[in-house]
Structure formats: structure tokens, C-alpha cells
Design an enzyme around this catalytic site. Structure first.
Site, PDB file in Angstrom:
ATOM      1  N   PHE A 148       0.788  -1.181  -0.222  1.00  0.00           N
ATOM      2  CA  PHE A 148       0.513  -0.015  -0.277  1.00  0.00           C
ATOM      3  C   PHE A 148       1.096   0.856  -0.065  1.00  0.00           C
ATOM      4  O   PHE A 148       0.474   2.518  -1.078  1.00  0.00           O
ATOM      5  CB  PHE A 148      -0.777   0.087   1.429  1.00  0.00           C
ATOM      6  CG  PHE A 148      -0.235   0.507   2.859  1.00  0.00           C
ATOM      7  CD1 PHE A 148       0.109   1.681   2.614  1.00  0.00           C
ATOM      8  CD2 PHE A 148       0.274  -0.719   3.425  1.00  0.00           C
ATOM      9  CE1 PHE A 148       0.775   2.118   4.114  1.00  0.00           C
ATOM     10  CE2 PHE A 148       0.640  -0.508   4.450  1.00  0.00           C
ATOM     11  CZ  PHE A 148       1.420   1.112   5.004  1.00  0.00           C
ATOM     12  N   CYS A 170       9.481   1.008   3.596  1.00  0.00           N
ATOM     13  CA  CYS A 170      10.507  -0.377   3.588  1.00  0.00           C
ATOM     14  C   CYS A 170      11.971   0.770   4.225  1.00  0.00           C
ATOM     15  O   CYS A 170      12.268  -0.683   4.447  1.00  0.00           O
ATOM     16  CB  CYS A 170      10.304  -0.822   2.532  1.00  0.00           C
ATOM     17  SG  CYS A 170      11.189  -0.397   1.243  1.00  0.00           S
ATOM     18  N   LYS A 227      -1.990  -6.084  -9.972  1.00  0.00           N
ATOM     19  CA  LYS A 227      -2.781  -6.609  -8.815  1.00  0.00           C
ATOM     20  C   LYS A 227      -2.640  -4.935  -7.888  1.00  0.00           C
ATOM     21  O   LYS A 227      -2.098  -5.526  -6.971  1.00  0.00           O
ATOM     22  CB  LYS A 227      -3.321  -7.986  -8.040  1.00  0.00           C
ATOM     23  CG  LYS A 227      -4.478  -7.673  -7.918  1.00  0.00           C
ATOM     24  CD  LYS A 227      -4.417  -8.553  -5.942  1.00  0.00           C
ATOM     25  CE  LYS A 227      -3.105  -7.849  -5.121  1.00  0.00           C
ATOM     26  NZ  LYS A 227      -3.876  -6.883  -4.515  1.00  0.00           N
TER      27      LYS A 227
HETATM   28  P1  NAD Z   1       0.750  -7.438   2.725  1.00  0.00           P
HETATM   29  O1  NAD Z   1       2.463  -8.231   2.884  1.00  0.00           O
HETATM   30  O2  NAD Z   1      -0.012  -6.940   4.091  1.00  0.00           O
HETATM   31  O3  NAD Z   1       0.619  -7.011   1.041  1.00  0.00           O
HETATM   32  C1  NAD Z   1       0.988  -6.739  -0.380  1.00  0.00           C
HETATM   33  C2  NAD Z   1       0.532  -7.547  -1.367  1.00  0.00           C
HETATM   34  O4  NAD Z   1      -0.342  -9.033  -0.846  1.00  0.00           O
HETATM   35  C3  NAD Z   1      -0.634  -6.633  -1.652  1.00  0.00           C
HETATM   36  O5  NAD Z   1      -1.412  -6.348  -2.358  1.00  0.00           O
HETATM   37  C4  NAD Z   1      -1.722  -8.061  -0.518  1.00  0.00           C
HETATM   38  O6  NAD Z   1      -3.011  -7.741  -1.267  1.00  0.00           O
HETATM   39  C5  NAD Z   1      -1.217  -9.131  -1.198  1.00  0.00           C
HETATM   40  N1  NAD Z   1      -1.567  -9.806  -0.348  1.00  0.00           N
HETATM   41  C6  NAD Z   1      -1.558  -9.210   1.905  1.00  0.00           C
HETATM   42  N2  NAD Z   1      -1.349 -10.482   1.830  1.00  0.00           N
HETATM   43  C7  NAD Z   1      -1.409 -11.969   1.164  1.00  0.00           C
HETATM   44  C8  NAD Z   1      -1.974 -13.627   1.056  1.00  0.00           C
HETATM   45  N3  NAD Z   1      -2.294 -13.274   1.945  1.00  0.00           N
HETATM   46  N4  NAD Z   1      -1.384 -13.858  -0.002  1.00  0.00           N
HETATM   47  C9  NAD Z   1      -1.161 -13.533  -1.323  1.00  0.00           C
HETATM   48  N5  NAD Z   1      -1.426 -11.819  -1.390  1.00  0.00           N
HETATM   49  C10 NAD Z   1      -1.799 -10.974  -0.070  1.00  0.00           C
HETATM   50  O7  NAD Z   1       2.003  -5.428   2.761  1.00  0.00           O
HETATM   51  P2  NAD Z   1       1.697  -3.920   2.377  1.00  0.00           P
HETATM   52  O8  NAD Z   1       0.899  -4.024   4.223  1.00  0.00           O
HETATM   53  O9  NAD Z   1       0.668  -3.679   1.712  1.00  0.00           O
HETATM   54  O10 NAD Z   1       3.161  -2.941   2.933  1.00  0.00           O
HETATM   55  C11 NAD Z   1       3.447  -3.285   3.362  1.00  0.00           C
HETATM   56  C12 NAD Z   1       4.821  -3.734   3.612  1.00  0.00           C
HETATM   57  O11 NAD Z   1       5.274  -3.288   2.066  1.00  0.00           O
HETATM   58  C13 NAD Z   1       5.892  -2.803   4.403  1.00  0.00           C
HETATM   59  O12 NAD Z   1       6.439  -5.194   5.283  1.00  0.00           O
HETATM   60  C14 NAD Z   1       6.944  -2.715   3.577  1.00  0.00           C
HETATM   61  O13 NAD Z   1       8.245  -3.219   4.613  1.00  0.00           O
HETATM   62  C15 NAD Z   1       6.828  -3.590   2.605  1.00  0.00           C
HETATM   63  N6  NAD Z   1       7.518  -2.760   1.457  1.00  0.00           N
HETATM   64  C16 NAD Z   1       8.974  -3.626   1.410  1.00  0.00           C
HETATM   65  C17 NAD Z   1       9.380  -2.678   0.361  1.00  0.00           C
HETATM   66  C18 NAD Z   1      10.324  -3.406  -0.322  1.00  0.00           C
HETATM   67  O14 NAD Z   1      11.311  -2.887  -1.341  1.00  0.00           O
HETATM   68  N7  NAD Z   1      11.706  -4.800   0.023  1.00  0.00           N
HETATM   69  C19 NAD Z   1       8.735  -1.754  -0.371  1.00  0.00           C
HETATM   70  C20 NAD Z   1       7.557  -1.603  -0.093  1.00  0.00           C
HETATM   71  C21 NAD Z   1       7.044  -1.879   1.431  1.00  0.00           C
END
Ligand code: NAD
Length: 482
Positions: A149, A281, A173
Site C-alpha cells: 500500500f 520500507c 493487482k
Molecule cells: P502486505 O504484505 O500486507 O500486502 C502486499 C500485497 O500482498 C497486497 O497487494 C496484498 O493484497 C497482497 N496480500 C496480502 N496478504 C496476502 C496473502 N495472504 N496472500 C496473497 N497475497 C496477499 O503489505 P502491505 O501492508 O501492503 O505493505 C507494507 C509492507 O511492505 C511492509 O512490510 C514494508 O516493509 C513492505 N515494503 C517493502 C518494500 C521493499 O522494497 N522491500 C517496499 C515497500 C514496502
């Protein structure tokens, strides 16, 4: 209330799903739209559209494919403020942070426009008498992207422009919490007039992701999000025979040495810890104060943090916006409770914040804990909010040991005027992105966005030449003519 459409095979189509989620402005709590949880058969239609478009697109000359990128860049420049505004409305950033995101997103498109050079192969004549050997890069087929997000416009563009410029077809997606900036991006890509099926947008959550992961017609997956989901995606994609790169969560440590320039360091720490309300992140999470710098650093940091202006990001004077959702706010508040329970000293309490104009918004003020020990939960878990923990350490070795003991390896920074300390730090710390007197280590589009240990699963990162390697297969041709 409007339900967001999917973009499949060059058309905006309504989802037949009866399940929808609200898209909420986290500052005003206004419901902006509804996002459908698209059905498996809609996902399948999307995959087939992308699959059908592949052959003609891969035969389109790279130079022609690059020209689509030029047009997209121009349209994004033209709509720069509209894109930035949507990011503020759905994700809660300050307008300047959103402009930064839009700029970084455009830079990806600019770099991918260089695809004729980036995609070059190589060759050697006479590997044996009269025999030549060449290596060319070819696209693979359908790729998809599952973003988090927190950078709703930019993160899909760490991948999409490279994938498409290389001759693959693509499916995004969006995060179900923030689908509106992707919708605007796809409206612009619709104007670019990509051939039908080359770029596709399908809304939804876990169900859509699982259908994509299970499809034999999807060749590769790029994921950015939290570590537990990254592990799941990495495993499931690999089980289904796909290429996969999964950028994951973080807990970033910032080390301040006694010889650091204190005023400049504190200014840099503020953006690192509290920019985007700590929802990056690359955000600082733990401040490791080395030796004598501890007291003056703590006092200056707390004083500067207490002066940050919190509110709705569309107001140009606001320096920090809300966190993404009520649920996430409660999670962050839970960590603040936990810190207090575990005996850390709360020097600045963001729970007290009041934003008069938006009393229901998901605001948490800058929060600073002192006397944190490395074993405490707040020093280890990813909080993903405006919460800083100060740990006093004796020397650089002790600081590096603490960083090493944490399973995440996304980013880490040192503030110092000593080249020796800086070199020691960059050489030893096992994180993918290292900052030296820089608190936000955001790699440019022509470098890989790195990450290590529990912050990255895969071999090839997003952006840069890693992206070209991820989105192409190397084919070797050995030829002899009689
Ligand atoms: P999230 O893991 O909850 O969701 C990310 C995506 O995965 C969304 O599109 C969601 O629909 C999907 N998703 C969620 N649960 C799922 C499941 N059980 N099965 C399949 N798909 C699923 O992450 P968030 O809360 O949206 O974002 C924040 C996280 O992203 C933090 O941990 C942050 O550190 C990380 N992040 C990492 C980077 C990087 O480059 N390393 C960059 C930005 C954000």
C-alpha cells in the site's frame, strides 16, 4: 458509490464480483470508492488476454516499444499534480512526499525507454574455426506484480516499464487499500494506446493473487510487501515453476557516531523516521547512539521531532500525515503500549496528537522511546509507523552486532565524519541498501533496489539491469555455415 473497474484487454470492465472493500482516505476517513475482489474467472480472462497479446508484442521492435515509454512519460508529466494528489488522498502522504513518489515513478519509465541498449546481447566470432557464438535476450510471456500500500503509484513501476519494454505482457493487482493511483496510471496508459492485452489491471486481494500464482500461463511474479506474505509468494510461485522476486519487510537501524555533524544528522533522521509517517520500507526504526553523542543527539532529536506539523497532506504546511488505516493505527498503538510495558522510556508520545479539522483521521504523532534495549519487541519487530527507539551503544562493533542479530536486512545507515568507520560499516553490515550520512537509502531507477536476508527473497532485484535480467531469457546461438 463507484466500484473501480478492471482494465482487461484494452477495455475498462466492471467486475461481476459481489464482494467489495471500501477505499478510505486515512486523513478525512471519507470513502473514496469501492474496490472489487475480482473472481477467479475474471483473473483467468485477464491472463488469457495478456497471453494472447504476447506474440505480436514481442515481435514489435524494441525501439517501437520504447516509444510507448516516451509517450507515457509525457502523459505522466502532464498529470504530475493529479497523480500526486491521488496518492495523498488514498495513502495519506504529504503532498511533497507524493510529488517525490511521482517523480521516482516517472524515472522508471525514463530508464526503461533505453530498452534497445539495455536489452542488447553479446557475441564472439571464431569461438572455433569458422564458428560464431551469440547471446540474445528474449522476453518470456506474461508477468504479474503484487504491490504494497505504501507507494501505490511507484512500486508497480519498479517492474512494469522494464517488463513491457522487454516485450513481455503484464498484469498489475494493486493493493486493495490504495487502488486509485494505479487506476489513474492505467487511464494514462490507455491514452498511450498500448496494443490490447499488453498491460492489464485486475483488482482484488489474496484470491486474485492465488489464481495468478497457480496459473501455468503466468511466467513470473514480482512482489513487494511484508515478509510473511513475501515468503508465501516466493514458495508458491516457485512450486508453480515461475520466476519470482519478493521484496519484503524491514527494520532499519541508523548509527550515529560521536564524530557526526549533529545538526545535519538530526535533520536527516527526521525524514528517515517520520517521513511518510514511518510507512516506508526504508524508514529508520532504531537509532543506535554511539558513546558520547547519546545525550546531545537524544535531546536534539526529541526536540526537533516534537515540532513536526501533523495533519492532512493536501495542506502544503503539513509535514506528516496519518497512517494508512484504522486497523494499522491500532497495530502501531499496540506497539507503543508494548514499549511502555517492556520498560522503555516514552520521551515523546504520539498518542496525544489531535488534528482539529479531522478528528477521526488515523493520526499518530512522532513517538520517541529512550532507554530501549535490543531485546525489546519495539527494537525487533517491524512497526511501520512513526515510532523511533533509541538504543545507547558503546562502540561501532556493538552497533554492528545489534544490526546483525536482527533478521531483516533492507537498509542501514551510519552518520560519521570518519572514512574508516564508514568503510567498516558498509563492508560489514548485511543489509542490501547502505547509507553514509544519508538516512533514506532509496536506490535510483538505474540501480537495483536491493535488500537482504528476511527483506528479500530471490536473486534479481527490482529496477536497473537486474530488472532486464529478470524479464528476459538469455538464448545462446552457436553457428557454422558451410
Ligand atoms: P502486505 O504484505 O500486507 O500486502 C502486499 C500485497 O500482498 C497486497 O497487494 C496484498 O493484497 C497482497 N496480500 C496480502 N496478504 C496476502 C496473502 N495472504 N496472500 C496473497 N497475497 C496477499 O503489505 P502491505 O501492508 O501492503 O505493505 C507494507 C509492507 O511492505 C511492509 O512490510 C514494508 O516493509 C513492505 N515494503 C517493502 C518494500 C521493499 O522494497 N522491500 C517496499 C515497500 C514496502
Amino acid at each position: 458509490m463507484e466500484v473501480i473497474k478492471n482494465y482487461i484487454n484494452g477495455q475498462w470492465v466492471e467486475s461481476k464480483s459481489t464482494e467489495t472493500l471500501d477505499v478510505v482516505n486515512p486523513a478525512t476517513t471519507e470513502v473514496l470508492a469501492r474496490v472489487p475482489l475480482s473472481t477467479p474467472s475474471e483473473v483467468e480472462t485477464t491472463i488469457q488476454a495478456a497471453k494472447n497479446a504476447f506474440q505480436e508484442w514481442r515481435e514489435t521492435p524494441p525501439l517501437t516499444r520504447a516509444r510507448y515509454m516516451y509517450t507515457l512519460k509525457d502523459l505522466m508529466e502532464e498529470h504530475f499534480e493529479d497523480l500526486s494528489r491521488v496518492i495523498v488522498e488514498e495513502a495519506g502522504k504529504c503532498i511533497d512526499e507524493a510529488r517525490g513518489e511521482t517523480r521516482r515513478a516517472i524515472e522508471q519509465v525514463e530508464v526503461a525507454a533505453g530498452i534497445p541498449s539495455l536489452m542488447l546481447g553479446y557475441g564472439l566470432e571464431d569461438i572455433a574455426l569458422g564458428i560464431d557464438e551469440d547471446c540474445v535476450r528474449q522476453p518470456l510471456g506474461v508477468f504479474c506484480m503484487i504491490p504494497p500500500f505504501n507507494f501505490p503509484l511507484m512500486v508497480p513501476l519498479w517492474f512494469l516499464p522494464y517488463a513491457v519494454a522487454c516485450g513481455n505482457t503484464y498484469i498489475v493487482k494493486p493493493s486493495e487499500q490504495v487502488p486509485l493511483s494505479q487506476r489513474m496510471l492505467f487511464q494514462l496508459m490507455d491514452e498511450v494506446d498500448f496494443p490490447e492485452g499488453v498491460i492489464n489491471l485486475i483488482n482484488g486481494a489474496k484470491g486474485v493473487v492465488d489464481t495468478l500464482l497457480e496459473s501455468p500461463d503466468v511466467r513470473g511474479v514480482s512482489f513487494v510487501g511484508s515478509t510473511p506474505v513475501a515468503k508465501y509468494i516466493y514458495q508458491k510461485a516457485a512450486e508453480n515453476g515461475k520466476r519470482v522476486q519478493a521484496q519484503a519487510g524491514a527494520k532499519n537501524f541508523l548509527v550515529v557516531m560521536p564524530d557526526a555533524d549533529l545538526d545535519r544528522t538530526v535533520a536527516s533522521l527526521l525524514t528517515s523516521f517520520f517521513g511518510c509517517a514511518g510507512e516506508r520500507c526504508l524508514s529508520g526504526a532504531v537509532l543506535l547512539a554511539v558513546g558520547d553523542v547519546y545525550e546531545p543527539l537524544r535531546d536534539k532529536f526529541v526536540e526537533a521531532s516534537s515540532r513536526l506539523n501533523v495533519g492532512y497532506g493536501l495542506d502544503e504546511a503539513v509535514q506528516m500525515g496519518p497512517v494508512i488505516s484504522k486497523r494499522h493505527m491500532e497495530r502501531v498503538l499496540g506497539y507503543i503500549e508494548k514499549g511502555v510495558e517492556e520498560g522503555a522510556k516514552l520521551l515523546l508520545d504520539g498518542r496525544d496528537i489531535k488534528v482539529e479539522a479531522y478528528p477521526n483521521g488515523y493520526f499518530i504523532g512522532p513517538t520517541v522511546f529512550d532507554e530501549v534495549s535490543p531485546e525489546m519487541t519495539i527494537a525487533n519487530d517491524e512497526i511501520f509507523g512513526p515510532v523511533a527507539s533509541i538504543v545507547k551503544v558503546g562502540d561501532l562493533d556493538e552497533a554492528i552486532d545489534i544490526i546483525d542479530a536482527n533478521p531483516y536486512g533492507n537498509a542501514s545507515s551510519i552518520y560519521t565524519s570518519s572514512g574508516k568507520s564508514a568503510r567498516e560499516f558498509k563492508y560489514r553490515v548485511r543489509c542490501g541498501n547502505i547509507g553514509i550520512n544519508i538516512g533514506l537509502v532509496a536506490p535510483m531507477a538505474f540501480f537495483p533496489f536491493s535488500g537482504a536476508r528476511d527483506s528479500f527473497f530471490g536473486d534479481l532485484h527490482g529496477q536497473g539491469t537486474d530488472a532486464i535480467d529478470f524479464f528476459t531469457e538469455k538464448k545462446v546461438v552457436i553457428s557454422r555455415w558451410f
